[in-house]
Write an enzyme that holds these catalytic residues in place. Structure first.
Site, PDB file in Angstrom:
ATOM      1  N   GLU B  81      23.052  53.176  50.100  1.00 49.87           N
ATOM      2  CA  GLU B  81      22.310  51.957  50.421  1.00 49.87           C
ATOM      3  C   GLU B  81      20.821  52.207  50.274  1.00 49.87           C
ATOM      4  O   GLU B  81      20.003  51.473  50.803  1.00 49.87           O
ATOM      5  CB  GLU B  81      22.678  51.438  51.814  1.00 49.87           C
ATOM      6  CG  GLU B  81      22.482  52.419  52.932  1.00 49.87           C
ATOM      7  CD  GLU B  81      22.884  51.798  54.267  1.00 49.87           C
ATOM      8  OE1 GLU B  81      23.957  52.174  54.743  1.00 49.87           O
ATOM      9  OE2 GLU B  81      22.142  50.975  54.806  1.00 49.87           O
ATOM     10  N   CYS B 113      27.289  51.972  54.971  1.00 50.37           N
ATOM     11  CA  CYS B 113      27.614  53.400  54.990  1.00 50.37           C
ATOM     12  C   CYS B 113      29.024  53.701  54.474  1.00 50.37           C
ATOM     13  O   CYS B 113      29.444  54.839  54.454  1.00 50.37           O
ATOM     14  CB  CYS B 113      27.473  53.955  56.412  1.00 50.37           C
ATOM     15  SG  CYS B 113      25.827  53.716  57.089  1.00 50.37           S
ATOM     16  N   THR B 203      26.294  46.254  67.123  1.00 54.88           N
ATOM     17  CA  THR B 203      26.796  47.232  66.144  1.00 54.88           C
ATOM     18  C   THR B 203      27.931  48.068  66.742  1.00 54.88           C
ATOM     19  O   THR B 203      28.633  48.755  66.010  1.00 54.88           O
ATOM     20  CB  THR B 203      25.680  48.201  65.686  1.00 54.88           C
ATOM     21  OG1 THR B 203      25.194  48.903  66.839  1.00 54.88           O
ATOM     22  CG2 THR B 203      24.537  47.475  65.020  1.00 54.88           C
ATOM     23  N   HIS B 236      32.868  58.196  61.164  1.00 54.40           N
ATOM     24  CA  HIS B 236      31.461  57.928  60.804  1.00 54.40           C
ATOM     25  C   HIS B 236      30.593  58.302  61.997  1.00 54.40           C
ATOM     26  O   HIS B 236      30.971  58.080  63.153  1.00 54.40           O
ATOM     27  CB  HIS B 236      31.290  56.446  60.438  1.00 54.40           C
ATOM     28  CG  HIS B 236      29.875  56.065  60.143  1.00 54.40           C
ATOM     29  ND1 HIS B 236      29.110  56.738  59.217  1.00 54.40           N
ATOM     30  CD2 HIS B 236      29.067  55.093  60.674  1.00 54.40           C
ATOM     31  CE1 HIS B 236      27.904  56.190  59.175  1.00 54.40           C
ATOM     32  NE2 HIS B 236      27.851  55.196  60.048  1.00 54.40           N
ATOM     33  N   LYS B 241      27.056  60.432  69.571  1.00 50.22           N
ATOM     34  CA  LYS B 241      27.889  59.954  70.668  1.00 50.22           C
ATOM     35  C   LYS B 241      29.093  59.113  70.224  1.00 50.22           C
ATOM     36  O   LYS B 241      30.219  59.308  70.694  1.00 50.22           O
ATOM     37  CB  LYS B 241      26.996  59.104  71.589  1.00 50.22           C
ATOM     38  CG  LYS B 241      27.638  58.673  72.885  1.00 50.22           C
ATOM     39  CD  LYS B 241      26.638  57.897  73.735  1.00 50.22           C
ATOM     40  CE  LYS B 241      27.028  56.433  73.803  1.00 50.22           C
ATOM     41  NZ  LYS B 241      26.046  55.586  74.496  1.00 50.22           N
ATOM     42  N   ASN B 268      21.869  60.786  60.700  1.00 48.45           N
ATOM     43  CA  ASN B 268      22.882  59.972  60.047  1.00 48.45           C
ATOM     44  C   ASN B 268      22.504  59.786  58.592  1.00 48.45           C
ATOM     45  O   ASN B 268      21.536  59.091  58.280  1.00 48.45           O
ATOM     46  CB  ASN B 268      22.979  58.617  60.762  1.00 48.45           C
ATOM     47  CG  ASN B 268      23.983  57.682  60.089  1.00 48.45           C
ATOM     48  OD1 ASN B 268      24.746  58.097  59.224  1.00 48.45           O
ATOM     49  ND2 ASN B 268      23.967  56.423  60.511  1.00 48.45           N
ATOM     50  N   SER B 299      28.782  49.064  57.980  1.00 41.93           N
ATOM     51  CA  SER B 299      28.441  47.787  58.593  1.00 41.93           C
ATOM     52  C   SER B 299      28.726  46.655  57.625  1.00 41.93           C
ATOM     53  O   SER B 299      28.700  46.831  56.415  1.00 41.93           O
ATOM     54  CB  SER B 299      26.971  47.774  59.003  1.00 41.93           C
ATOM     55  OG  SER B 299      26.791  48.663  60.073  1.00 41.93           O
TER      56      SER B 299
END
Lengths: 384, 350, 142
Positions: B81, B113, B203, B236, B241, B268, B299
């Protein structure tokens, strides 16, 4: 063989001539040379390297010659980087030798201050192989820096030792009214000045400046018609071209084409390097100045800087080298530089150089180079 | 249909790292947030790096491990992206550099992603159907984040590449795959806008968790498996966390997830995120016979769940190229100003 | 729009630039780069393409502060003269390196990088830079 005489010369002080364009600069020196010789040339050779980049002007020979009242003549533009001047002299010499022309005006002109320095540096990087050197961010100074670092390591020459060159050049230029920089410097100044391309500092590179120089050359047949007979003549002119790329050179601390052309020019003139009284050589950078001394046979490899610290090559020695201050301090207006060198040696031989004047020199040598040795002109000039 | 799998893999993480605390300090973000996200450092691509150069590095490593001729690859799929060109494929550049051209498919895929993950599905299908011998799939990004946005704590540069081919040559054989997508605008970047925007908490549950859980549960149902049948699970990794939380909800123990975590140390890498985790598991812990779950998420939103069975070809291929941990240990910490310069956050006129 | 890079020339040079394709002289056997149509050492025009080794040593280098227009945002630019393992020399940027790591003799390997950003509208110029070989992440030493 017929002789080719230097009938007139003209020089501008190298510097920031903001009010003058490329034609104005060319006009002044052309007029000087023409007036001194007392004749109009029948051919014009314009030596310029960066005009189509920095002035966006092509068709330069036609543009300049017609603008300064020399229309209807044979006119060429020669481009060979900062070796353009020598190449232009070679063409003029050839035209005269072949008796295709009987008088040729060679005008070297460069206008480098129209843009900020990074634009000028970009233009100068076009003297390198654009697609495989400049493309990657290498500049002309950068390539010289590669050579200088290699040389200093290979021959164990210190920073202070190589600084002898710019110190001497600035001293010589301080006496030369045509020099761009007329300020003496010390080795400390060299070491402590701005880094351009490590290990090169500001005092290891020739400054950016505008300049123009002209010489009017005449053939022997025509020379008889002149009221005042020219005192000096072009004995031999040798011009050779070589690869642009440093990567293709077997020894990185060598300028083989300087050696080739100097040896050939001396051989043709039936001279040895020890016979030369005055030399103007192409010290576009500290390192090229030192390497040319070595390639010309004036110093062992890796020893040029030490000979300078022993007092060699300055005013009063034989040979005297770059009494003008060289490219380092007289200035290096790229396409004009070789013509400056020829004019300066001619003035020395005539005893008319307004700066440090050699004591009755008979034989002079010009070594004019493009880039880091991609072409070299070696020119022997003698007194009649 | 042919049986297919992974024949080579490669990672690439740039040299430079910025401490997440440094970013938090710069923008007045409570350092606790960085800690809560499980983040330490993120990787920063140098001034001369972009998704294409990162993709090339990862793909070269994958080729070294696959031990195949570049021109035997029949498809190059580049998931990113952060395309250097909005219009003009990145995949053709990679294909040309590696000597895969001209007889290959090549295209860039976009699904936030998850684009590279869909590339994997497509490449597997092409090999399975006998249309190509090998496919190269790259997930690489120089992830953008609006400076000062919480996203800036994680968005980083890096990538991974996988070469898929027949199972007879594979280090991990594909057992099954299940995809789960909906139209969920949790995170987006409009045309011509330099940074992505997102719905913050939106999200999470409706996006990341809903889709990964949908894909993984779908896969397990399809294959008749339960979390206990998997030795490792890779999700992913938008931060340190989320993968642990989604694993817990699905019933995977922390021990099965932790070996894949790359984001806490490298950030990330968007399309590289889950794939770098997969690479790390292959390199560090996987043994022949192990079953591995890989579940990337993108997403917009969607997730694929893959199940792989590790073969005895794994061991010899590991040492043929640098590992994720090699890259993690090869680092130089930089300041926020150096990072801002490298990622061209400071606009200069040229 | 200013065309800082020619899309045509970027395309024309892509193979030697991307894959380090130089020339081998069939007469004297020497390799050279960039590729020429005649051997720079013996003058023979009988040459063939050769993929050059991707690692070597820094034979000399410079750190350029006075850069050209398009490199202002990358200053200082580190340029190395790299002697590849077969003896062929290449001029290239040295990347991922701190100034105090630079030294003559440093082992380096090729890495594909974004060399020219052009302008916001034009094409991007990719090519090879060299980086210090750091044993654990080297492609050429593994």
């Amino acid at each position: 063989m017929s002789k080719i005489y230097i009938g007139g010369v003209g020089l501008n002080r190298v510097g920031r001539h903001f009010k003058k364009d490329i034609v104005d600069l060319a006009y002044e020196v052309s007029l000087e040379a023409i007036n001194e010789a007392g004749i109009e040339p029948d051919a014009v050779i314009i030596s310029n390297s960066l005009g189509n980049v920095l002035q966006k002007q092509n068709n330069l020979a036609q543009y300049i010659s017609s603008s300064i009242g020399l229309r209807g003549k044979t006119a060429y533009h020669v481009e060979a980087g900062d070796g353009s001047g020598g190449a232009a002299i070679h063409i003029a010499y050839t035209l005269l030798k072949a008796k295709i022309a009987s008088s040729v005006l060679v005008v070297g002109v460069e206008k480098m201050t129209d843009y900020p320095s990074h634009v000028t540096h970009t233009a100068l990087s076009q003297l390198l192989n654009y697609e495989y050197e400049a493309y990657y961010g290498a500049t002309l100074s950068g390539i010289a820096a590669l050579i200088m670092r290699y040389y200093m390591k290979k021959y164990e020459v210190s920073r202070d030792a190589v600084s002898e060159w710019p110190v001497l050049m600035h001293y010589n230029a301080s006496k030369n009214p045509y020099a761009q920089i007329r300020k003496t410097i010390t080795k400390e100044n060299v070491k402590e000045s701005q880094i351009i391309a490590d290990p090169l500092t500001l005092f290891d590179i020739s400054p950016i400046g505008d300049g123009a120089a002209a010489v009017l050359l005449v053939g022997e047949d025509y020379e008889h018609q002149l009221e005042e007979k020219p005192e000096v003549f072009l004995d031999t002119v040798v011009h050779h071209a070589y690869e642009l790329e440093l990567t293709l050179r077997e020894d990185l601390a060598a300028l083989p084409t300087v050696r080739e052309t100097v040896d050939l020019a001396l051989k043709k003139a039936n001279l040895r390097i020890q016979d030369i009284d005055v030399i103007e050589l192409h010290d576009s950078f500290t390192i090229t100045g030192l390497l040319i001394l070595e390639e010309a046979g004036l110093a062992e490899r890796g020893r040029a800087a030490y000979l300078l610290s022993d007092g060699r090559f300055r005013h009063g020695d034989k040979p005297e080298v770059n009494l003008s201050g060289g490219l380092k301090a007289r200035g290096n207006p790229i396409g004009a530089t070789g013509v400056y060198q020829v004019a300066e040696v001619a003035m020395q031989l005539r005893g008319a150089f307004p700066g440090l004047q050699s004591n009755s020199p008979e034989i002079g040598l010009v070594i004019n180079m493009s880039g880091i040795g991609s072409s070299v002109s070696s020119i022997v000039i003698r007194k009649r | 249909m042919k049986s297919v799998g992974i024949v080579g893999w490669g990672a690439y993480i740039p040299l430079y790292r910025i401490a997440v605390d440094e970013i938090a300090k710069m923008w007045g973000i409570d350092p606790f947030l960085a800690k809560a996200l499980g983040m330490y450092e993120k990787a920063v691509g140098g001034l001369d790096e972009d998704a294409v150069t990162i993709g090339v590095e990862a793909a070269m490593n994958a080729l070294q491990r696959a031990k195949i001729k570049p021109d035997s690859i029949g498809a190059v799929f580049f998931g990113t992206e952060s395309k250097p060109y909005a219009v003009k494929p990145s995949a053709t550049i990679v294909a040309e550099v590696l000597g895969i051209t001209p007889n290959t498919m090549a295209s860039d895929l976009e699904f936030a992603c998850r684009a590279a993950s869909e590339g994997l599905r497509a490449a597997f299908a092409l090999v399975e159907s006998g249309q190509i011998d090998y496919g190269l799939v790259i997930g690489a990004d120089t992830a953008q984040a609006n400076p000062g946005d919480v996203l800036e704590l994680t968005a980083s540069s890096g990538g991974a590449a996988f070469i898929v081919g027949p199972s007879s040559e594979s280090v991990a054989i594909l057992e099954g795959v299940f995809t789960f997508i909906t139209d969920t605008p949790d995170f987006w970047r409009r045309e011509g806008v330099p940074y992505p925007f997102h719905g913050e908490g939106f999200t999470g549950d409706p996006a990341y968790f809903h889709h990964i859980i949908g894909a993984v549960e779908g896969l397990m149902k399809k294959l008749g498996l339960s979390p206990n049948d998997f030795d490792y699970a890779i999700f992913h990794q938008p931060n340190g966390k989320f993968p642990l939380v989604v694993g817990k909800r699905l019933g995977f123990s922390r021990e099965k997830i932790i070996p894949s975590l790359v984001t806490p140390y490298a950030g990330n890498t968007y399309n590289g995120s889950a794939l770098l985790g997969f690479a790390r598991v292959l390199e560090n812990v996987a043994k022949p016979g192990d079953r591995i779950l890989v579940a990337p998420f993108g997403s917009g939103a969607g997730s694929d769940a893959f199940s792989f069975i590790v073969t005895d070809k794994l061991e010899e291929r590991k040492k043929l190229a640098p590992t994720v941990d090699d890259y993690l240990s090869n680092k130089k910490i930089i300041s926020y100003s150096e990072y801002a310069r490298m990622r061209q956050l400071i606009k200069i006129v040229r | 729009m200013v065309w800082k890079l020619s899309p045509v020339s970027v395309w024309r040079h892509r193979i030697p630039r991307y894959r380090l394709i130089g020339k081998e002289c069939k007469k004297c056997g020497k390799h050279h780069y960039p590729p020429k149509l005649a051997c720079p050492y013996c003058g023979s025009r009988d040459l063939k393409n050769i993929e050059l080794p991707r690692s070597g040593i820094i034979e000399t280098y410079t750190v350029i502060y006075e850069v050209g227009e398009e490199f202002r945002h990358k200053a200082p630019v580190v340029i190395g003269l790299v002697k590849l393992d077969d003896g062929t020399r290449v001029i290239a940027p040295i990347t991922d390196v701190a100034e105090d790591e630079l030294e003559i003799g440093l082992r380096v390997e090729a890495t594909f990088r974004r060399i020219r950003d052009g302008d916001h509208f034009g094409v991007i110029g990719y090519g090879l830079s060299f980086r210090p070989i750091r044993t654990n992440v080297s492609k050429t030493s593994s």
